[in-house]
Design an enzyme around this catalytic site. Structure first.
Site, PDB file in Angstrom:
ATOM      1  CG  HIS A 237      -0.409   0.093   2.523  1.00  0.00           C
ATOM      2  ND1 HIS A 237       0.363  -0.899   3.083  1.00  0.00           N
ATOM      3  CD2 HIS A 237      -0.467   1.082   3.452  1.00  0.00           C
ATOM      4  CE1 HIS A 237       0.745  -0.530   4.290  1.00  0.00           C
ATOM      5  NE2 HIS A 237       0.262   0.686   4.533  1.00  0.00           N
TER       6      HIS A 237
ATOM      7  CG  HIS B 217       0.120   4.361   4.680  1.00  0.00           C
ATOM      8  ND1 HIS B 217      -0.595   3.564   5.538  1.00  0.00           N
ATOM      9  CD2 HIS B 217      -0.755   5.292   4.209  1.00  0.00           C
ATOM     10  CE1 HIS B 217      -1.855   3.999   5.599  1.00  0.00           C
ATOM     11  NE2 HIS B 217      -1.971   5.037   4.789  1.00  0.00           N
TER      12      HIS B 217
ATOM     13  CG  ASP C 224       5.032   2.914   7.239  1.00  0.00           C
ATOM     14  OD1 ASP C 224       4.082   3.424   6.605  1.00  0.00           O
ATOM     15  OD2 ASP C 224       4.883   1.939   8.008  1.00  0.00           O
ATOM     16  CG  HIS C 225       4.151   0.096   4.122  1.00  0.00           C
ATOM     17  ND1 HIS C 225       4.046  -1.210   4.526  1.00  0.00           N
ATOM     18  CD2 HIS C 225       3.746   0.843   5.181  1.00  0.00           C
ATOM     19  CE1 HIS C 225       3.596  -1.247   5.784  1.00  0.00           C
ATOM     20  NE2 HIS C 225       3.408  -0.011   6.192  1.00  0.00           N
TER      21      HIS C 225
ATOM     22  CG  HIS D 117      -3.880   0.057   6.667  1.00  0.00           C
ATOM     23  ND1 HIS D 117      -3.807   0.587   7.927  1.00  0.00           N
ATOM     24  CD2 HIS D 117      -2.731   0.428   6.041  1.00  0.00           C
ATOM     25  CE1 HIS D 117      -2.658   1.248   8.057  1.00  0.00           C
ATOM     26  NE2 HIS D 117      -1.995   1.164   6.929  1.00  0.00           N
TER      27      HIS D 117
ATOM     28  CG  ASP E 267       0.745  -1.374   7.666  1.00  0.00           C
ATOM     29  OD1 ASP E 267       1.677  -2.178   7.915  1.00  0.00           O
ATOM     30  OD2 ASP E 267       0.905  -0.138   7.642  1.00  0.00           O
TER      31      ASP E 267
ATOM     32  CG  HIS F 199       4.149  -1.906  11.232  1.00  0.00           C
ATOM     33  ND1 HIS F 199       4.951  -0.809  11.425  1.00  0.00           N
ATOM     34  CD2 HIS F 199       3.417  -1.642  10.128  1.00  0.00           C
ATOM     35  CE1 HIS F 199       4.703   0.093  10.481  1.00  0.00           C
ATOM     36  NE2 HIS F 199       3.780  -0.390   9.664  1.00  0.00           N
TER      37      HIS F 199
HETATM   38 FE    FE Z   1       2.840   0.769   8.044  1.00  0.00          FE
HETATM   39 ZN    ZN Z   2       0.164   1.622   6.542  1.00  0.00          ZN
END
Ligand code: FE
Ligand code: ZN
Length: 260
Positions: free
Chosen positions: A53, A55, A57-58, A109, A126, A164
């Protein structure tokens, strides 16, 4: 079959490294630096990237990795991902290091969120976490519940590689929801031992998740009772009866978890 190992990133992200000999793929490289360091240290060539996805952090490391290695980049068609070469919507079968990988749409998410499943291993991003699930940033409780049920229908022995390290706090919530669940108690001890030894709590198996993850247990009486006690159950109240549907219970415990 490729080998799988974690590249820790940021505070609690796992970037999953898949290798077959010197060939490599990574899943959700939010940061390029630890990936480049690992590829160089192990003499690996990055052939591809899987994105779950949008975001940061990905996908934050994608541009730098693309500039260096020109990998193929599989990513959600519905989301804006840097450098996508293969846009996916779910239902496709792709090849990763000689393995057929199924692409599964798991909105909730985010709306375009994808999971990747290859014989016995699931990269759940996530969506499904150890003993928990992602927050509903874009989707509805009904969408997320359907996505989790889709993943839960995979074989019990499937190894779940989420993005995570949240399992210990998720288990504290699972204990609050189901104090009498012995699978939760056992998992608390197991995860504490792993974390004390500096090891990841990930992967888990789908069987463990079904036994101890409250978000996969919304039809269980104990979870329904806890939802009724601790969180307002939204939805219609037909003829004075409380809505105990799985969707209503899921929405209630997801809301409770947000402030836990
Ligand atoms: Fe994340
Ligand atoms: Zn995420």
């Amino acid at each position: 079959m490729f080998k799988i190992s974690p590249i820790p990133a940021f505070k609690d992200n796992y970037i999953w490294l898949l290798t077959l000999g010197s060939r490599a793929f990574v899943v959700d490289p939010g940061d390029a630096a630890p990936v480049l360091a690992r590829l160089e240290a192990d003499g690996l060539r990055l052939e591809g990237i899987l994105i779950t996805h949008h975001h940061a952090d990905h996908q934050g490391g994608v541009a730098e990795l693309k500039a260096r290695y020109q990998p193929v980049i599989f990513a959600p068609a519905k989301e804006s991902i840097t450098g996508t070469t293969h846009a996916l919507s779910g239902g496709e079968c792709i090849e990763v290091l000689g393995q057929m990988v199924q692409v599964i749409a798991v909105p909730g998410h985010t709306l375009g969120h994808l999971a990747y499943y290859a014989s016995g291993v699931l990269f759940s991003g996530d969506t499904l976490f150890g003993a928990g699930c992602g927050r509903l940033f874009e989707g509805t409780p009904a969408q997320m519940l359907a996505s989790l049920e889709h993943l839960a229908a995979l074989p019990d022995e499937t190894l779940v590689y989420c993005a995570h390290e949240y399992t210990d706090v998720n288990l504290r919530f699972a204990q609050a929801v189901e104090a009498a669940n012995s699978a939760v108690q056992l998992r608390v001890l197991k995860v504490a031992a792993l974390r004390t030894a500096g090891l990841p709590s990930v992967p888990s198996t789908l069987a463990e998740e079904k036994a101890s993850n409250p978000f996969l247990r919304c039809a269980e009486q104990a979870v329904i009772e806890a939802a009724l006690q601790h969180a307002p159950i939204q939805g219609d109240c037909v003829g004075g009866a409380v809505n105990r549907s799985k969707e209503a219970v899921f929405a209630a415990i997801r809301g409770w978890r947000n402030t836990f």
